[in-house]
Design a protein around this motif. Structure first.
Motif, PDB file in Angstrom:
ATOM      1  N   LYS A   9       0.815  -1.215   0.000  1.00  0.00           N
ATOM      2  CA  LYS A   9       0.000   0.000   0.000  1.00  0.00           C
ATOM      3  C   LYS A   9       0.857   1.277   0.000  1.00  0.00           C
ATOM      4  CE  LYS A   9      -4.149   1.893   2.049  1.00  0.00           C
ATOM      5  NZ  LYS A   9      -5.192   1.671   3.040  1.00  0.00           N
ATOM      6  N   LEU A  10       1.825   1.360   0.900  1.00  0.00           N
ATOM      7  CA  LEU A  10       2.679   2.555   0.958  1.00  0.00           C
ATOM      8  C   LEU A  10       3.517   2.710  -0.310  1.00  0.00           C
ATOM      9  CD1 LEU A  10       3.809   2.544   4.688  1.00  0.00           C
ATOM     10  CD2 LEU A  10       2.157   4.066   3.577  1.00  0.00           C
ATOM     11  N   PHE A  11       4.015   1.602  -0.843  1.00  0.00           N
ATOM     12  CA  PHE A  11       4.790   1.641  -2.084  1.00  0.00           C
ATOM     13  C   PHE A  11       3.949   2.211  -3.223  1.00  0.00           C
ATOM     14  CE2 PHE A  11       5.777  -0.642  -6.083  1.00  0.00           C
ATOM     15  CZ  PHE A  11       7.025  -0.099  -6.341  1.00  0.00           C
ATOM     16  N   ILE A  12       2.712   1.745  -3.347  1.00  0.00           N
ATOM     17  CA  ILE A  12       1.826   2.191  -4.418  1.00  0.00           C
ATOM     18  C   ILE A  12       1.477   3.664  -4.235  1.00  0.00           C
ATOM     19  CG2 ILE A  12      -0.449   1.871  -5.493  1.00  0.00           C
ATOM     20  CD1 ILE A  12       1.773  -0.307  -6.032  1.00  0.00           C
ATOM     21  N   GLN A  13       1.213   4.070  -2.986  1.00  0.00           N
ATOM     22  CA  GLN A  13       0.909   5.474  -2.734  1.00  0.00           C
ATOM     23  C   GLN A  13       2.110   6.353  -3.089  1.00  0.00           C
ATOM     24  OE1 GLN A  13      -0.281   5.275   1.379  1.00  0.00           O
ATOM     25  NE2 GLN A  13      -2.433   5.022   0.858  1.00  0.00           N
ATOM     26  N   PHE A  14       3.319   5.912  -2.741  1.00  0.00           N
ATOM     27  CA  PHE A  14       4.530   6.666  -3.058  1.00  0.00           C
ATOM     28  C   PHE A  14       4.723   6.769  -4.568  1.00  0.00           C
ATOM     29  CE2 PHE A  14       9.039   6.637  -4.199  1.00  0.00           C
ATOM     30  CZ  PHE A  14       9.441   7.838  -3.642  1.00  0.00           C
ATOM     31  N   CYS A  15       4.603   5.630  -5.247  1.00  0.00           N
ATOM     32  CA  CYS A  15       4.794   5.621  -6.704  1.00  0.00           C
ATOM     33  C   CYS A  15       3.738   6.467  -7.399  1.00  0.00           C
ATOM     34  CB  CYS A  15       4.744   4.197  -7.241  1.00  0.00           C
ATOM     35  SG  CYS A  15       6.152   3.198  -6.758  1.00  0.00           S
ATOM     36  N   GLY A  16       2.511   6.353  -6.951  1.00  0.00           N
ATOM     37  CA  GLY A  16       1.429   7.124  -7.553  1.00  0.00           C
ATOM     38  C   GLY A  16       1.628   8.613  -7.392  1.00  0.00           C
ATOM     39  N   SER A  17       2.153   9.019  -6.231  1.00  0.00           N
ATOM     40  CA  SER A  17       2.372  10.444  -6.003  1.00  0.00           C
ATOM     41  C   SER A  17       3.564  10.969  -6.792  1.00  0.00           C
ATOM     42  CB  SER A  17       2.574  10.718  -4.508  1.00  0.00           C
ATOM     43  OG  SER A  17       3.786  10.118  -4.065  1.00  0.00           O
ATOM     44  N   ASN A  18       4.390  10.077  -7.313  1.00  0.00           N
ATOM     45  CA  ASN A  18       5.560  10.483  -8.089  1.00  0.00           C
ATOM     46  C   ASN A  18       5.374  10.229  -9.585  1.00  0.00           C
ATOM     47  OD1 ASN A  18       7.580  11.478  -6.150  1.00  0.00           O
ATOM     48  ND2 ASN A  18       7.208   9.488  -5.222  1.00  0.00           N
ATOM     49  N   CYS A  19       4.157  10.051 -10.025  1.00  0.00           N
ATOM     50  CA  CYS A  19       3.808   9.923 -11.451  1.00  0.00           C
ATOM     51  C   CYS A  19       4.455   8.716 -12.136  1.00  0.00           C
ATOM     52  CB  CYS A  19       4.155  11.210 -12.198  1.00  0.00           C
ATOM     53  SG  CYS A  19       3.303  12.647 -11.533  1.00  0.00           S
ATOM     54  N   PHE A  21       3.097   5.927 -12.524  1.00  0.00           N
ATOM     55  CA  PHE A  21       2.065   5.216 -13.254  1.00  0.00           C
ATOM     56  C   PHE A  21       1.732   5.838 -14.607  1.00  0.00           C
ATOM     57  CE2 PHE A  21       0.950   3.733  -8.856  1.00  0.00           C
ATOM     58  CZ  PHE A  21       1.464   2.473  -9.045  1.00  0.00           C
ATOM     59  N   LYS A  22       2.445   6.869 -14.996  1.00  0.00           N
ATOM     60  CA  LYS A  22       2.302   7.379 -16.356  1.00  0.00           C
ATOM     61  C   LYS A  22       2.893   6.391 -17.353  1.00  0.00           C
ATOM     62  CE  LYS A  22       2.571  12.326 -15.408  1.00  0.00           C
ATOM     63  NZ  LYS A  22       3.373  13.537 -15.644  1.00  0.00           N
ATOM     64  N   HIS A  23       3.799   5.533 -16.872  1.00  0.00           N
ATOM     65  CA  HIS A  23       4.549   4.638 -17.746  1.00  0.00           C
ATOM     66  C   HIS A  23       4.059   3.192 -17.726  1.00  0.00           C
ATOM     67  CE1 HIS A  23       7.282   7.981 -18.215  1.00  0.00           C
ATOM     68  NE2 HIS A  23       7.324   8.082 -16.901  1.00  0.00           N
ATOM     69  N   PHE A  24       3.248   2.817 -16.749  1.00  0.00           N
ATOM     70  CA  PHE A  24       2.716   1.461 -16.689  1.00  0.00           C
ATOM     71  C   PHE A  24       1.473   1.433 -15.823  1.00  0.00           C
ATOM     72  CE2 PHE A  24       5.701   1.766 -13.176  1.00  0.00           C
ATOM     73  CZ  PHE A  24       5.065   1.118 -12.135  1.00  0.00           C
ATOM     74  N   HIS A  25       0.774   0.322 -15.849  1.00  0.00           N
ATOM     75  CA  HIS A  25      -0.438   0.140 -15.052  1.00  0.00           C
ATOM     76  C   HIS A  25      -0.145  -0.810 -13.905  1.00  0.00           C
ATOM     77  CE1 HIS A  25      -2.913   2.124 -18.049  1.00  0.00           C
ATOM     78  NE2 HIS A  25      -2.240   1.441 -18.964  1.00  0.00           N
ATOM     79  N   PHE A  26      -0.804  -0.592 -12.797  1.00  0.00           N
ATOM     80  CA  PHE A  26      -0.689  -1.482 -11.649  1.00  0.00           C
ATOM     81  C   PHE A  26      -2.015  -2.210 -11.495  1.00  0.00           C
ATOM     82  CE2 PHE A  26      -1.222  -2.621  -7.231  1.00  0.00           C
ATOM     83  CZ  PHE A  26      -0.005  -3.204  -6.943  1.00  0.00           C
ATOM     84  N   PHE A  66       4.337  -9.240 -17.982  1.00  0.00           N
ATOM     85  CA  PHE A  66       4.171  -8.336 -16.855  1.00  0.00           C
ATOM     86  C   PHE A  66       5.289  -8.511 -15.837  1.00  0.00           C
ATOM     87  CE2 PHE A  66       2.085 -12.251 -15.824  1.00  0.00           C
ATOM     88  CZ  PHE A  66       2.239 -12.424 -14.467  1.00  0.00           C
ATOM     89  N   HIS A  67       5.379  -7.538 -14.942  1.00  0.00           N
ATOM     90  CA  HIS A  67       6.282  -7.577 -13.797  1.00  0.00           C
ATOM     91  C   HIS A  67       5.424  -7.986 -12.610  1.00  0.00           C
ATOM     92  CE1 HIS A  67       9.360  -5.336 -16.028  1.00  0.00           C
ATOM     93  NE2 HIS A  67       8.344  -4.625 -16.498  1.00  0.00           N
ATOM     94  N   ALA A  68       5.859  -8.960 -11.829  1.00  0.00           N
ATOM     95  CA  ALA A  68       5.058  -9.465 -10.710  1.00  0.00           C
ATOM     96  C   ALA A  68       5.696  -9.124  -9.377  1.00  0.00           C
ATOM     97  CB  ALA A  68       4.900 -10.979 -10.828  1.00  0.00           C
ATOM     98  N   LEU A  69       4.871  -8.630  -8.457  1.00  0.00           N
ATOM     99  CA  LEU A  69       5.253  -8.402  -7.061  1.00  0.00           C
ATOM    100  C   LEU A  69       4.400  -9.342  -6.225  1.00  0.00           C
ATOM    101  CD1 LEU A  69       4.943  -4.568  -7.287  1.00  0.00           C
ATOM    102  CD2 LEU A  69       6.989  -5.644  -6.393  1.00  0.00           C
ATOM    103  N   GLY A  70       4.999 -10.234  -5.491  1.00  0.00           N
ATOM    104  CA  GLY A  70       4.219 -11.174  -4.709  1.00  0.00           C
ATOM    105  C   GLY A  70       4.670 -11.254  -3.266  1.00  0.00           C
ATOM    106  N   CYS A  71       3.708 -11.405  -2.365  1.00  0.00           N
ATOM    107  CA  CYS A  71       4.023 -11.626  -0.955  1.00  0.00           C
ATOM    108  C   CYS A  71       3.092 -12.709  -0.429  1.00  0.00           C
ATOM    109  CB  CYS A  71       3.874 -10.341  -0.148  1.00  0.00           C
ATOM    110  SG  CYS A  71       2.192  -9.747   0.022  1.00  0.00           S
ATOM    111  N   GLY A  72       3.519 -13.378   0.618  1.00  0.00           N
ATOM    112  CA  GLY A  72       2.678 -14.429   1.197  1.00  0.00           C
ATOM    113  C   GLY A  72       2.309 -15.483   0.169  1.00  0.00           C
ATOM    114  N   MET A  73       1.045 -15.827   0.135  1.00  0.00           N
ATOM    115  CA  MET A  73       0.557 -16.840  -0.805  1.00  0.00           C
ATOM    116  C   MET A  73       0.742 -16.394  -2.254  1.00  0.00           C
ATOM    117  SD  MET A  73      -0.572 -19.794  -0.813  1.00  0.00           S
ATOM    118  CE  MET A  73      -1.443 -20.995  -1.732  1.00  0.00           C
TER     119      MET A  73
END
Length: 94
Positions: A9-19, A21-26, A66-73
């Motif tokens: 969540k914090l990573f996505i909020q940080f990335c989103g606030s730094n634009c 996501f202009k270059h890819f979709h999450f 795609f690029h995958a980010l995975g945690c837990g299961m």
């Protein structure tokens, strides 16, 4: 356990606030019955069913690589997916 909120969540909020996501979709994929407010599933989820669910979501979204980010299961699901579809992943981060 770990989930999207605790890991990304914090990573996505940080990335989103730094634009970034202009270059890819999450895209965040919840396994069947694991989203907030979901009713109890009547079937058991297996690694095979979770991997097939991911394949279905990617097909519907027309995602070829795609690029995958995975945690837990999610880490296990991405590893299983990668072993069956190595040409579909650009990167795998666990």
């Amino acid at each position: 356990g770990t989930n999207f909120d605790s890991c990304f969540k914090l990573f996505i909020q940080f990335c989103g606030s730094n634009c970034v996501f202009k270059h890819f979709h999450f895209v965040h994929v919840n396994p069947p019955g694991q989203h907030f407010g979901a009713s109890t599933l009547e079937t058991t989820l297996t690694m095979e069913s979770l991997t097939k669910h991911l394949e279905h979501v990617l097909k519907q979204a027309k995602v070829n690589k795609f690029h995958a980010l995975g945690c837990g299961m999610g880490s296990y699901v991405f590893l299983d997916f990668a072993s069956k579809n190595p040409d579909r992943l650009q990167t795998l981060m666990l």
